[in-house]
Design a protein around this motif. Structure first.
Motif, PDB file in Angstrom:
ATOM      1  N   ASP A   1      -5.941   2.765  -3.863  1.00 37.77           N
ATOM      2  CA  ASP A   1      -5.700   3.257  -5.253  1.00 37.77           C
ATOM      3  C   ASP A   1      -6.513   4.485  -5.504  1.00 37.77           C
ATOM      4  O   ASP A   1      -6.170   5.195  -6.271  1.00 37.77           O
ATOM      5  N   ALA A   2      -7.251   4.840  -4.305  1.00 44.37           N
ATOM      6  CA  ALA A   2      -8.132   5.991  -4.317  1.00 44.37           C
ATOM      7  C   ALA A   2      -7.205   7.206  -4.133  1.00 44.37           C
ATOM      8  O   ALA A   2      -7.346   8.503  -4.671  1.00 44.37           O
TER       9      ALA A   2
ATOM     10  N   LYS B   1      -3.383  13.854  -7.224  1.00 44.09           N
ATOM     11  CA  LYS B   1      -2.765  13.689  -8.211  1.00 44.09           C
ATOM     12  C   LYS B   1      -2.858  15.046  -8.883  1.00 44.09           C
ATOM     13  O   LYS B   1      -4.041  15.484  -9.676  1.00 44.09           O
TER      14      LYS B   1
ATOM     15  N   ASP C   1      -8.826   1.215   0.398  1.00 44.58           N
ATOM     16  CA  ASP C   1      -8.961   1.512  -1.107  1.00 44.58           C
ATOM     17  C   ASP C   1      -7.645   2.451  -1.306  1.00 44.58           C
ATOM     18  O   ASP C   1      -8.007   3.515  -1.693  1.00 44.58           O
TER      19      ASP C   1
ATOM     20  N   ASP D   1       0.754  -1.363   0.080  1.00 48.69           N
ATOM     21  CA  ASP D   1      -0.062   0.022   0.079  1.00 48.69           C
ATOM     22  C   ASP D   1       0.707   1.270   0.060  1.00 48.69           C
ATOM     23  O   ASP D   1       0.513   2.198  -0.489  1.00 48.69           O
TER      24      ASP D   1
ATOM     25  N   PRO E   1      -4.089   8.388  -4.963  1.00 50.35           N
ATOM     26  CA  PRO E   1      -3.421   9.104  -6.275  1.00 50.35           C
ATOM     27  C   PRO E   1      -4.593   9.887  -6.953  1.00 50.35           C
ATOM     28  O   PRO E   1      -4.361  11.059  -7.504  1.00 50.35           O
ATOM     29  N   ILE E   2      -5.757   9.176  -7.230  1.00 46.26           N
ATOM     30  CA  ILE E   2      -6.863   9.676  -7.838  1.00 46.26           C
ATOM     31  C   ILE E   2      -7.082  11.021  -7.307  1.00 46.26           C
ATOM     32  O   ILE E   2      -7.387  11.977  -8.035  1.00 46.26           O
TER      33      ILE E   2
ATOM     34  N   LYS F   1       1.926   2.638  -3.151  1.00 51.20           N
ATOM     35  CA  LYS F   1       0.764   3.387  -4.022  1.00 51.20           C
ATOM     36  C   LYS F   1       0.889   4.668  -3.547  1.00 51.20           C
ATOM     37  O   LYS F   1       0.354   5.546  -4.435  1.00 51.20           O
ATOM     38  N   VAL F   2       0.892   5.035  -2.487  1.00 49.02           N
ATOM     39  CA  VAL F   2       0.499   6.380  -1.909  1.00 49.02           C
ATOM     40  C   VAL F   2       1.968   7.122  -1.650  1.00 49.02           C
ATOM     41  O   VAL F   2       1.722   8.598  -1.654  1.00 49.02           O
TER      42      VAL F   2
END
Length: 287
Positions: free
Chosen positions: A277-278, A284, A275, A33, A280-281, A36-37
């Motif tokens: 993956d949320a 960013k 979650d 994780d 970066p969305i 990802k962040v």
């Protein structure tokens, strides 16, 4: 590397996110994780056996993350599992490992977790823990005896924004007097709440990072709005989630972060509930 403390002192907008430690002797799930962040946040929070459920030590995990991924950690420490000797020992060990940011918490009672027969300690509450960390920063243990070397923790605390703001600000006044240096709040879904809270807490001169839990569905939004004290979700957000799903929730979270930046808040604390993956969305391109 500029630290979270330095960024807050320079009034730079900071973004943090929260990770759950694994119920495992391997840190690999949480490390996946972090990958990802890490490029998108200023620090990652590591929970301390959240909801009184057994997890890996947040101090050990924070040390691993900092050494391997070049991102600061904020380790949670609760008063549930340790007396004042144990709390001080944990803090000294954390500092020796290079973990400098702490979020002080009273902690959930063991009856809520997966070891309901365990005994809670609660010798002090979160304000008492702030006082302990502040004393160590001054080079003294809780009894006033000198340490061989002082700590220099950046001491965080929590706040709610959805109920009695004046009462919450008074609580923060006491926590600041005890030694608190920054704040992470419960989730908000209405920028006017954040604006009102910032106005009420202006005299405290504490960096406030407002919590955001990205919504995944109307069902999740309804649960938070009706079952979780202190969380208010405006009708327009409920309607948007009724018509949309995860993508709508991510867009709304991004709008909240943008709004917090524009109003001059110190930052945002993202709690993406498994979650990652949320993150970066949401962030960013915003900074």
């Amino acid at each position: 590397m500029t630290t979270l403390k330095e960024k807050n002192q320079q009034h730079l907008f900071t973004i943090t996110t929260e990770l759950d430690p694994p119920k495992s002797a391997s840190s690999a799930p949480t490390e996946a994780d972090v990958v990802k962040v890490a490029p998108y946040v200023d620090a990652v929070n590591i929970a301390d056996c959240p909801t009184a459920r057994l997890r890996m030590s947040p101090i050990a995990l924070s040390s691993i993350i900092q050494s391997k991924y070049n991102v600061e950690s904020i380790f949670h420490l609760t008063c549930r599992d340790r007396n004042v000797i144990g709390l001080q020992a944990e803090l000294l060990g954390a500092y020796a490992l290079g973990v400098r940011n702490i979020l002080t918490l009273t902690g959930d009672p063991p009856t809520l977790g997966d070891h309901p027969n365990a005994k809670g300690v609660f010798e002090v509450d979160s304000t008492g823990l702030i006082e302990i960390a502040s004393s160590l920063n001054e080079g003294l243990d809780l009894t006033g005896h000198e340490l061989g070397e002082p700590t220099d923790f950046y001491i965080g605390t929590t706040a709610g924004v959805g109920e009695d703001i004046e009462k919450e600000v008074r609580r923060l006044e006491g926590k600041k007097k005890a030694g608190a240096q920054f704040v992470q709040t419960q989730p908000i879904y209405d920028l006017s709440q954040a604006e009102e809270f910032l106005k009420a807490a202006k005299g405290l001169d504490l960096p406030i990072l407002f919590g955001i839990v990205p919504l995944k569905s109307w069902k999740m939004a309804n649960y938070l709005n009706t079952k979780v004290p202190g969380i208010y979700i405006p009708p327009k957000v409920m309607k948007a989630m009724e018509e949309g799903g995860r993508e709508t929730g991510l867009a709304l979270s991004r709008e909240l972060v943008q709004g917090l930046m524009e109003m001059g808040a110190a930052g945002a604390h993202l709690m993406p509930v498994k979650d990652m993956d949320a993150v970066p969305i949401i962030v960013k391109g915003l900074r």
